[in-house]
Design an enzyme around this catalytic site. Structure first.
Site, PDB file in Angstrom:
ATOM      1  N   GLU A 195       0.802  -1.225   0.000  1.00  9.07           N
ATOM      2  CA  GLU A 195       0.000   0.000   0.000  1.00  9.07           C
ATOM      3  C   GLU A 195       0.839   1.281   0.000  1.00  9.07           C
ATOM      4  OE1 GLU A 195      -4.026  -1.628   2.070  1.00  9.07           O
ATOM      5  OE2 GLU A 195      -2.476  -0.979   3.446  1.00  9.07           O
ATOM      6  N   CYS A 201       3.150   8.624   1.651  1.00  8.53           N
ATOM      7  CA  CYS A 201       3.703   7.649   2.596  1.00  8.53           C
ATOM      8  C   CYS A 201       4.035   6.387   1.790  1.00  8.53           C
ATOM      9  CB  CYS A 201       2.667   7.387   3.682  1.00  8.53           C
ATOM     10  SG  CYS A 201       3.238   6.253   4.933  1.00  8.53           S
ATOM     11  N   CYS A 209       6.631  -6.872   6.485  1.00  7.90           N
ATOM     12  CA  CYS A 209       7.821  -6.445   7.221  1.00  7.90           C
ATOM     13  C   CYS A 209       8.346  -7.666   7.963  1.00  7.90           C
ATOM     14  CB  CYS A 209       7.454  -5.341   8.216  1.00  7.90           C
ATOM     15  SG  CYS A 209       8.875  -4.672   9.114  1.00  7.90           S
ATOM     16  N   CYS A 223       6.718  -5.485  15.390  1.00  8.99           N
ATOM     17  CA  CYS A 223       6.331  -4.549  16.445  1.00  8.99           C
ATOM     18  C   CYS A 223       4.876  -4.842  16.802  1.00  8.99           C
ATOM     19  CB  CYS A 223       6.511  -3.109  15.971  1.00  8.99           C
ATOM     20  SG  CYS A 223       8.206  -2.793  15.430  1.00  8.99           S
ATOM     21  N   CYS A 263       1.757  -2.893  15.403  1.00  7.00           N
ATOM     22  CA  CYS A 263       1.746  -2.564  13.968  1.00  7.00           C
ATOM     23  C   CYS A 263       1.094  -3.677  13.151  1.00  7.00           C
ATOM     24  CB  CYS A 263       3.183  -2.337  13.500  1.00  7.00           C
ATOM     25  SG  CYS A 263       3.304  -2.059  11.723  1.00  7.00           S
ATOM     26  N   GLY A 317       6.956  -1.916   5.855  1.00 10.98           N
ATOM     27  CA  GLY A 317       8.334  -2.380   5.774  1.00 10.98           C
ATOM     28  C   GLY A 317       9.331  -1.527   6.525  1.00 10.98           C
ATOM     29  N   GLU A 318      10.511  -2.109   6.717  1.00 11.72           N
ATOM     30  CA  GLU A 318      11.605  -1.417   7.395  1.00 11.72           C
ATOM     31  C   GLU A 318      12.615  -0.977   6.325  1.00 11.72           C
ATOM     32  OE1 GLU A 318      12.734  -0.155  10.417  1.00 11.72           O
ATOM     33  OE2 GLU A 318      14.340   0.344   9.028  1.00 11.72           O
ATOM     34  N   SER A 371      11.870   6.651   8.092  1.00 11.07           N
ATOM     35  CA  SER A 371      11.583   6.205   9.458  1.00 11.07           C
ATOM     36  C   SER A 371      12.126   4.801   9.667  1.00 11.07           C
ATOM     37  CB  SER A 371      10.069   6.211   9.686  1.00 11.07           C
ATOM     38  OG  SER A 371       9.764   5.689  10.964  1.00 11.07           O
ATOM     39  N   SER A 424      11.560   5.223  15.441  1.00 13.23           N
ATOM     40  CA  SER A 424      10.400   4.697  16.168  1.00 13.23           C
ATOM     41  C   SER A 424      10.843   4.256  17.552  1.00 13.23           C
ATOM     42  CB  SER A 424       9.815   3.504  15.404  1.00 13.23           C
ATOM     43  OG  SER A 424       9.339   3.936  14.161  1.00 13.23           O
ATOM     44  N   LEU A 425      10.731   5.154  18.502  1.00 13.43           N
ATOM     45  CA  LEU A 425      11.239   4.863  19.850  1.00 13.43           C
ATOM     46  C   LEU A 425      10.217   4.070  20.668  1.00 13.43           C
ATOM     47  CD1 LEU A 425      13.865   5.504  21.376  1.00 13.43           C
ATOM     48  CD2 LEU A 425      12.643   7.383  22.468  1.00 13.43           C
ATOM     49  N   HIS A 426       9.100   4.683  20.964  1.00 10.36           N
ATOM     50  CA  HIS A 426       7.924   4.024  21.548  1.00 10.36           C
ATOM     51  C   HIS A 426       8.047   3.512  22.980  1.00 10.36           C
ATOM     52  CE1 HIS A 426       6.444   4.469  17.558  1.00 10.36           C
ATOM     53  NE2 HIS A 426       6.994   3.405  17.057  1.00 10.36           N
ATOM     54  N   ASN A 433      -3.257   3.725  16.493  1.00 14.15           N
ATOM     55  CA  ASN A 433      -4.332   3.479  15.529  1.00 14.15           C
ATOM     56  C   ASN A 433      -4.721   2.011  15.575  1.00 14.15           C
ATOM     57  OD1 ASN A 433      -4.451   6.141  14.348  1.00 14.15           O
ATOM     58  ND2 ASN A 433      -2.426   5.701  13.534  1.00 14.15           N
ATOM     59  N   CYS A 450      -1.153   5.509  10.274  1.00 13.74           N
ATOM     60  CA  CYS A 450       0.116   4.863  10.617  1.00 13.74           C
ATOM     61  C   CYS A 450      -0.122   3.501  11.223  1.00 13.74           C
ATOM     62  CB  CYS A 450       0.842   5.644  11.708  1.00 13.74           C
ATOM     63  SG  CYS A 450       1.409   7.210  11.229  1.00 13.74           S
TER      64      CYS A 450
HETATM   65  N1  SAH Z   1       9.233   0.412   9.658  1.00 19.45           N
HETATM   66  C1  SAH Z   1       9.441   1.802   9.893  1.00 19.45           C
HETATM   67  C2  SAH Z   1       8.411   2.648   9.183  1.00 19.45           C
HETATM   68  C3  SAH Z   1       7.084   2.421   9.727  1.00 19.45           C
HETATM   69  S1  SAH Z   1       5.693   3.112  10.006  1.00 19.45           S
HETATM   70  C4  SAH Z   1       9.390   2.070  11.376  1.00 19.45           C
HETATM   71  O1  SAH Z   1       8.967   1.205  12.116  1.00 19.45           O
HETATM   72  O2  SAH Z   1       9.806   3.156  11.771  1.00 19.45           O
HETATM   73  C5  SAH Z   1       5.679   4.716  10.692  1.00 19.45           C
HETATM   74  C6  SAH Z   1       5.376   4.806  12.182  1.00 19.45           C
HETATM   75  O3  SAH Z   1       4.088   4.275  12.544  1.00 19.45           O
HETATM   76  C7  SAH Z   1       6.382   4.059  13.032  1.00 19.45           C
HETATM   77  O4  SAH Z   1       6.835   4.891  14.060  1.00 19.45           O
HETATM   78  C8  SAH Z   1       5.557   2.940  13.576  1.00 19.45           C
HETATM   79  O5  SAH Z   1       6.107   2.435  14.760  1.00 19.45           O
HETATM   80  C9  SAH Z   1       4.229   3.592  13.769  1.00 19.45           C
HETATM   81  N2  SAH Z   1       3.106   2.669  13.968  1.00 19.45           N
HETATM   82  C10 SAH Z   1       3.038   1.351  13.646  1.00 19.45           C
HETATM   83  N3  SAH Z   1       1.838   0.845  13.985  1.00 19.45           N
HETATM   84  C11 SAH Z   1       1.125   1.859  14.521  1.00 19.45           C
HETATM   85  C12 SAH Z   1      -0.213   1.954  15.025  1.00 19.45           C
HETATM   86  N4  SAH Z   1      -1.038   0.926  15.003  1.00 19.45           N
HETATM   87  N5  SAH Z   1      -0.619   3.165  15.489  1.00 19.45           N
HETATM   88  C13 SAH Z   1       0.200   4.226  15.455  1.00 19.45           C
HETATM   89  N6  SAH Z   1       1.450   4.192  14.976  1.00 19.45           N
HETATM   90  C14 SAH Z   1       1.914   3.027  14.518  1.00 19.45           C
HETATM   91 FE1  SF4 Z   2       7.866  -3.191  10.588  1.00 22.50          FE
HETATM   92 FE2  SF4 Z   2       7.851  -0.578  11.223  1.00 22.50          FE
HETATM   93 FE3  SF4 Z   2       5.648  -2.105  11.547  1.00 22.50          FE
HETATM   94 FE4  SF4 Z   2       7.754  -2.445  13.150  1.00 22.50          FE
HETATM   95  S1  SF4 Z   2       6.471  -0.595  12.981  1.00 22.50           S
HETATM   96  S2  SF4 Z   2       6.557  -4.085  12.167  1.00 22.50           S
HETATM   97  S3  SF4 Z   2       9.453  -2.092  11.751  1.00 22.50           S
HETATM   98  S4  SF4 Z   2       6.633  -1.601   9.618  1.00 22.50           S
END
Ligand code: SAH
Ligand code: SF4
Length: 389
Positions: free
Chosen positions: A109, A122, A129, A133, A136, A184-185, A216, A238-240, A315, A358
């Site tokens: 997508e 985006c 991926c 995480c 995600c 994807g990463e 990212s 993506s710290l979290h 989300n 996201c």
């Molecule tokens: N793989 C990369 C790019 C990903 S997506 C990465 O992980 O950074 C962009 C952002 O959306 C990342 O910070 C990811 O952690 C965040 N994300 C993933 N799932 C999410 C969700 N369900 N709600 C909000 N943010 C989310």
């Molecule tokens: Fe992959 Fe980024 Fe989703 Fe983590 S947040 S599973 S690295 S796409």
């Protein structure tokens, strides 16, 4: 055989069904070599490049600055491809999501987010991926492969086609910014992403500047320096979570590259300054990482790093094991971070009604049954075993 063994191994065919070569995604040198192989002069590459990436031509016949025999020679052997569009969904808020289909049938997508002063695309770097995480949706997808450079550039070209922006105006573009934040990463597919971004940044073509591109990463520490040195794009991390214990659990790559290493790589990211900060993404998960103590620890951890903090309300997606933090809690968190001197915008969820926000991207449909959820858990376990995370 696990899905992971497919990652990057089965590249899709570079040729169309009729054997012609798709030239989208070749760099300038490769394009020049190819034209010379076809018996054409090297300087033709520059003309073709301009037609493809500046004018958006998809048919050699329209390239009127080339003599007819040259156009014919090109069309005999080459094509200018676009991803196939399987679905095209438009949200109430103007966000648009495309499900794209590649030659090998794989789908992924791309999302366009229009805003008042810009339009952001985006872009995905992989089908699925390899990482998992916990919050995600993409992480639950079994099928994984790297996208080719042409498939990454192809997302930008398809979007430009769809919004009718060839050639792009100097100002007021509907597609002005790119975030590598789709599926994807990107740093696990660095070569293709780098090649694609160089094409996108090329001043004689799509010409989106590195200042308008953000990559990212979940924290692929060994690749971060190269990304900064070679591409110079903005970095988002993506710290979290603010402890290894929690981050190990929700962002499993942390088990390989823990917080201290990640933050050191951020501190030394090439080109970092107060004018060019790293964006730290922090998804707000109710009762998991959203306390005042977490906010204070976040501020402490980032001390000395030119940073922006981007708070993302979680989300939801079907079967997700988390809830979005309460709004009051998000505000409290943001206030603490702001008080420490950080800009910390809360990212407004966009395109939620079409599952385009996201972390909601996933190319195959998700059923809700208990059996499916168990299958999802099995996929995650399998992927983690394959990664030895
Ligand atoms: N793989 C990369 C790019 C990903 S997506 C990465 O992980 O950074 C962009 C952002 O959306 C990342 O910070 C990811 O952690 C965040 N994300 C993933 N799932 C999410 C969700 N369900 N709600 C909000 N943010 C989310
Ligand atoms: Fe992959 Fe980024 Fe989703 Fe983590 S947040 S599973 S690295 S796409």
């Amino acid at each position: 055989m696990g899905a992971l063994s497919h990652a990057g191994v089965f590249a899709p065919p570079a040729n169309d069904a009729d054997g012609r070569r798709d030239i989208v995604g070749l760099d300038r040198t490769e394009l020049t070599d190819l034209l010379v192989e076809l018996g054409l002069e090297a300087f033709r590459a520059r003309q073709v490049w301009h037609w493809i990436y500046h004018r958006g031509a998809t048919d050699f016949e329209t390239m009127t600055t080339l003599a007819r025999p040259v156009r014919q020679r090109l069309a005999e052997s080459l094509t200018i491809g676009r991803p196939g569009v399987s679905r095209d969904l438009q949200s109430e808020d103007g966000t648009r999501k495309w499900l794209l289909r590649m030659r090998d049938g794989q789908e992924f997508e791309t999302v366009h987010i229009p805003e008042e002063d810009r339009g952001t695309l985006c872009v995905s770097s992989q089908v699925g991926c390899t990482l998992t995480c916990r919050f995600c949706h993409t992480g639950t997808q079994r099928l994984v492969r790297n996208l080719e450079a042409g498939e990454i550039v192809g997302q930008v070209m398809m979007a430009r086609d769809a919004i009718g922006e060839w050639p792009a105006p100097k100002d007021g573009r509907l597609l002005s910014n790119i975030v590598m934040m789709g599926m994807g990463e990107p740093l696990y597919n660095y070569e293709n992403v780098a090649k694609a971004l160089r094409i996108v940044m090329d001043g004689e073509g799509i010409a989106i500047s590195k200042r308008r591109i953000t990559l990212s990463t979940s924290g692929v520490v060994p690749m971060m320096k190269r990304c900064g040195e070679e591409l110079g794009v903005n970095l988002a991390v993506s710290l979290h979570a603010v402890t290894d214990e929690l981050r190990d659990r929700i962002v499993p790559i942390n088990r390989k590259y823990p917080l201290a290493e990640l933050l050191e790589a951020c501190r030394t990211y090439p080109g970092l300054s107060n004018a060019r900060r790293i964006t730290f993404e922090y998804v707000m998960l109710k009762g998991v990482n959203d306390s005042a103590a977490d906010a204070r620890e976040l501020v402490r951890l980032l001390r000395g790093i030119p940073a922006k903090i981007n708070l993302i309300p979680f989300n939801p997606w079907p079967g997700a094991p988390f809830e979005r933090s309460d709004w009051k809690q998000i505000e409290r968190f943001a206030d603490l971070v702001n008080a420490a001197g950080y800009a910390s915008p809360v990212r407004t969820p966009r395109g939620e009604d079409i599952m385009a926000a996201c972390g909601q991207l996933k190319s195959d449909s998700m059923r809700l049954s208990a059996a499916e959820r168990a299958a999802m858990a099995a996929v995650i376990a399998e992927k983690e075993a394959a990664q030895a995370l």
